[in-house]
Design an enzyme around this catalytic site. Sequence first.
Site, PDB file in Angstrom:
ATOM      1  N   CYS A  75       0.825  -1.199  -0.007  1.00 30.75           N
ATOM      2  CA  CYS A  75      -0.056   0.020  -0.192  1.00 30.75           C
ATOM      3  C   CYS A  75       1.032   1.179  -0.039  1.00 30.75           C
ATOM      4  O   CYS A  75       0.449   2.305  -0.580  1.00 30.75           O
ATOM      5  CB  CYS A  75      -0.803  -0.041   1.235  1.00 30.75           C
ATOM      6  SG  CYS A  75      -2.334  -1.273   1.025  1.00 30.75           S
TER       7      CYS A  75
HETATM    8  C1  BEZ Z   1       0.464  -4.584   1.917  1.00 32.04           C
HETATM    9  O1  BEZ Z   1       0.119  -3.533   1.579  1.00 32.04           O
HETATM   10  O2  BEZ Z   1       1.732  -5.206   1.823  1.00 32.04           O
HETATM   11  C2  BEZ Z   1      -0.711  -5.522   2.557  1.00 32.04           C
HETATM   12  C3  BEZ Z   1      -1.428  -4.976   3.150  1.00 32.04           C
HETATM   13  C4  BEZ Z   1      -2.460  -5.639   3.811  1.00 32.04           C
HETATM   14  C5  BEZ Z   1      -2.624  -7.092   3.421  1.00 32.04           C
HETATM   15  C6  BEZ Z   1      -1.598  -7.677   2.639  1.00 32.04           C
HETATM   16  C7  BEZ Z   1      -0.614  -6.931   2.238  1.00 32.04           C
END
Ligand code: BEZ
Length: 260
Positions: A75
């Site tokens: 994210c």
């Molecule tokens: C990420 O941004 O890496 C992520 C966030 C929530 C769940 C899985 C991955």
Amino acid sequence: MTPLRFLSSVLNPHAADPVKLPPGYRNGADWVPRIGDIFPDFEAETTLGPIRFHAWAEGRWTVLFSQPGAFTPVCSTELGSLAETAPELDRRGAQAIGLTPDPVGDLANWCADVAELFGAPIRFPMISDTGGAIARACGMTHPKESPDLPIRKTLILDPALHVRMIFEYPLRIGRGTDEILRVLDALQERDRLDVATPADWQPGDVLLVPSAFSDAEADARFGAGGWQPLRRYLRVLVPGAAESRVAGNRNSGPRLPRQR
Ligand code: BEZ
């Protein structure tokens, strides 16, 4: 719940919903946005203050994207990439708005940190959807990816709030911002010139006669010499033919495509 609210909710079970889903979206299974739908209205807290979505989005192209959470690896890279891309959106008369399930204070701290990390300020609002009501009501969750977190959904809405494109990415795969810009360009060209765009099209590339038009309609729209059939089913536009029709200048002749 007060007795009065309870009595009202019996008469109108959806009165307290945060998102004003039109009744037609409620039939049967959970509603998910589809191309052509007007995206539902809702009120939300954002990092730039409270908004009513329709009032905020109407009149400009909007890139609405959901993310599973602040202070997470994928994210954070997406947020940084969209922050860098914001001037390109602006050039296209478009704006971005994100959504995560985090409290607004956490979102503000995360935006500041990502801005410092990637050197690009986050000038667009991030919606704080704590509890996930907006993500669930607007089809931004996916039971097979996560029981509660929003997935990486991106919707492009036109200035009249119609859903025009939907991308859905799983939790571990970061989205491509170049493709968002490419599709935005293609949608705007489609609306401006009433054309179709081929695979991997970029501004300045060859355009197609939409399959919905007969040859006679293609003549009427683009001029008899304005298009060429490569096959019965594949008709390409002579460069500039669509633009000259839109400009209403039938004598200007085709122009060269823009340099890339
Ligand atoms: C990420 O941004 O890496 C992520 C966030 C929530 C769940 C899985 C991955």
